[in-house]
Design a protein around this motif. Structure first.
Motif, PDB file in Angstrom:
ATOM      1  N   VAL A 282      41.721  38.485  32.955  1.00  0.00           N
ATOM      2  CA  VAL A 282      42.307  39.062  31.742  1.00  0.00           C
ATOM      3  C   VAL A 282      43.823  39.161  31.894  1.00  0.00           C
ATOM      4  O   VAL A 282      44.586  38.807  30.985  1.00  0.00           O
ATOM      5  CB  VAL A 282      41.695  40.438  31.444  1.00  0.00           C
ATOM      6  CG1 VAL A 282      42.386  41.071  30.239  1.00  0.00           C
ATOM      7  CG2 VAL A 282      40.195  40.310  31.186  1.00  0.00           C
TER       8      VAL A 282
ATOM      9  N   ILE B 167      46.001  45.991  28.162  1.00  0.00           N
ATOM     10  CA  ILE B 167      45.188  45.646  29.333  1.00  0.00           C
ATOM     11  C   ILE B 167      44.623  46.881  30.020  1.00  0.00           C
ATOM     12  O   ILE B 167      43.693  46.778  30.840  1.00  0.00           O
ATOM     13  CB  ILE B 167      46.001  44.781  30.315  1.00  0.00           C
ATOM     14  CG1 ILE B 167      45.058  43.940  31.173  1.00  0.00           C
ATOM     15  CG2 ILE B 167      46.921  45.640  31.180  1.00  0.00           C
ATOM     16  CD1 ILE B 167      45.744  42.868  31.977  1.00  0.00           C
TER      17      ILE B 167
ATOM     18  N   SER C  80      40.889  47.128  30.014  1.00  0.00           N
ATOM     19  CA  SER C  80      40.041  46.149  30.690  1.00  0.00           C
ATOM     20  C   SER C  80      39.386  46.725  31.936  1.00  0.00           C
ATOM     21  O   SER C  80      39.965  47.555  32.652  1.00  0.00           O
ATOM     22  CB  SER C  80      40.861  44.903  31.070  1.00  0.00           C
ATOM     23  OG  SER C  80      41.688  45.164  32.177  1.00  0.00           O
TER      24      SER C  80
ATOM     25  N   GLY D 289      36.572  39.489  34.843  1.00  0.00           N
ATOM     26  CA  GLY D 289      37.138  38.866  33.654  1.00  0.00           C
ATOM     27  C   GLY D 289      36.810  39.584  32.362  1.00  0.00           C
ATOM     28  O   GLY D 289      36.649  38.971  31.314  1.00  0.00           O
ATOM     29  N   ARG D 290      36.754  40.913  32.426  1.00  0.00           N
ATOM     30  CA  ARG D 290      36.479  41.677  31.196  1.00  0.00           C
ATOM     31  C   ARG D 290      37.233  43.019  31.230  1.00  0.00           C
ATOM     32  O   ARG D 290      37.776  43.395  32.224  1.00  0.00           O
ATOM     33  CB  ARG D 290      34.983  41.935  31.022  1.00  0.00           C
ATOM     34  CG  ARG D 290      34.331  42.649  32.169  1.00  0.00           C
ATOM     35  CD  ARG D 290      32.817  42.746  31.982  1.00  0.00           C
ATOM     36  NE  ARG D 290      32.209  43.469  33.086  1.00  0.00           N
ATOM     37  CZ  ARG D 290      32.089  44.794  33.145  1.00  0.00           C
ATOM     38  NH1 ARG D 290      32.544  45.539  32.136  1.00  0.00           N
ATOM     39  NH2 ARG D 290      31.515  45.393  34.163  1.00  0.00           N
TER      40      ARG D 290
END
Length: 254
Positions: free
Chosen positions: A199, A230, A233, A253-254
């Motif tokens: 991310v 961000i 995340s 990735g999340r």
């Protein structure tokens, strides 16, 4: 088959495979390249993509085919040059592995990637002015942003060819290595990118590319917004946890 695809860990590689034409980029090859990049871009397991040619050529130019004799309107409507824009729009970080010739459209392809690992003896240039044309797939603008006005005009107006070592010195390439080390160096670079939080990597790329199109103040405001966003995340939470625990983070990735 005009391109080959493979994956290793979190890194995908798309290799231009048109050796009989020194990997010249025709519509079919560009379409296959963009399709492969789109598939990998949509795969959350892929965190970096290497774009490669072979030892003779990364891509020796654009191959217009029938478009070479097309009229202005047909050429404008063809969508041919837009393939390079589609490469530049890929959200996953792109690493170009450049050996041999990267001329015209081939150099435009390298400039559309994010990190360029280049052979010291690679041959780069824009020959278009000697053909009565100009780079039409972003070459004038991406080169300008990479090297500045004076150097860009020098290379574009003289059609002078430069080496990979020169390209690195001028800012066209990120890293320069001997030709037989390019593939390994590009893979290593992609592996290093893939170790980071996906991310964050995507947002960093987005911030840098947007900055090319904005005044400094607007670009910094955009960066600040992404920096705040961000915080939502899971990767950011994991990164901070691992830092405090002195452990290696596991990013999802999340």
């Amino acid at each position: 088959m005009s391109v080959r695809e493979e994956t290793r860990g979190h890194v995908a590689t798309v290799t231009i495979a048109r050796p009989e034409k020194r990997n010249a980029l025709d519509a079919d090859t560009l379409g296959a390249l963009v399709a492969a990049l789109d598939r990998f871009d949509a795969d959350p397991a892929v965190r970096a993509i290497v774009v490669a040619g072979d030892e003779r050529a990364f891509a020796a130019g654009a191959d217009l085919g029938d478009l070479g004799s097309a009229g202005a309107v047909d050429l404008y409507r063809s969508g041919f040059s837009e393939h390079w824009d589609a490469v530049a729009a890929i959200r996953t970080p792109l690493v170009a592995a450049v050996r041999g010739y990267a001329l015209g459209g081939g150099l435009e392809l390298a400039l559309a990637c994010d990190v360029v690992v280049i052979a010291d003896d690679a041959v780069l240039g824009f020959p278009e002015v000697r053909l009565g044309i100009l780079p039409g797939a972003g070459g004038t603008q991406r080169l300008l942003r990479a090297v500045g006005k004076a150097v860009a005009l020098d290379l574009l107006l003289t059609a002078r060819r430069i080496s990979g070592a020169d390209a690195a010195r001028l800012g066209i390439a990120s890293r320069v290595v001997p030709s037989d080390e390019v593939d390994v160096a590009a893979q290593t670079t992609a592996d290093e990118i893939a170790e980071g939080a996906p991310v964050a990597a995507g947002m960093i790329k987005a911030a840098v590319l947007a900055g090319f199109e904005m005044p400094l103040g607007a670009a910094i405001a955009h960066e600040r917004a992404l920096s705040a966003l961000i915080a939502a995340s899971a990767d950011r939470t994991e990164g901070m946890r691992a830092f405090r625990a002195r452990e290696t983070p596991t990013f999802e990735g999340r």
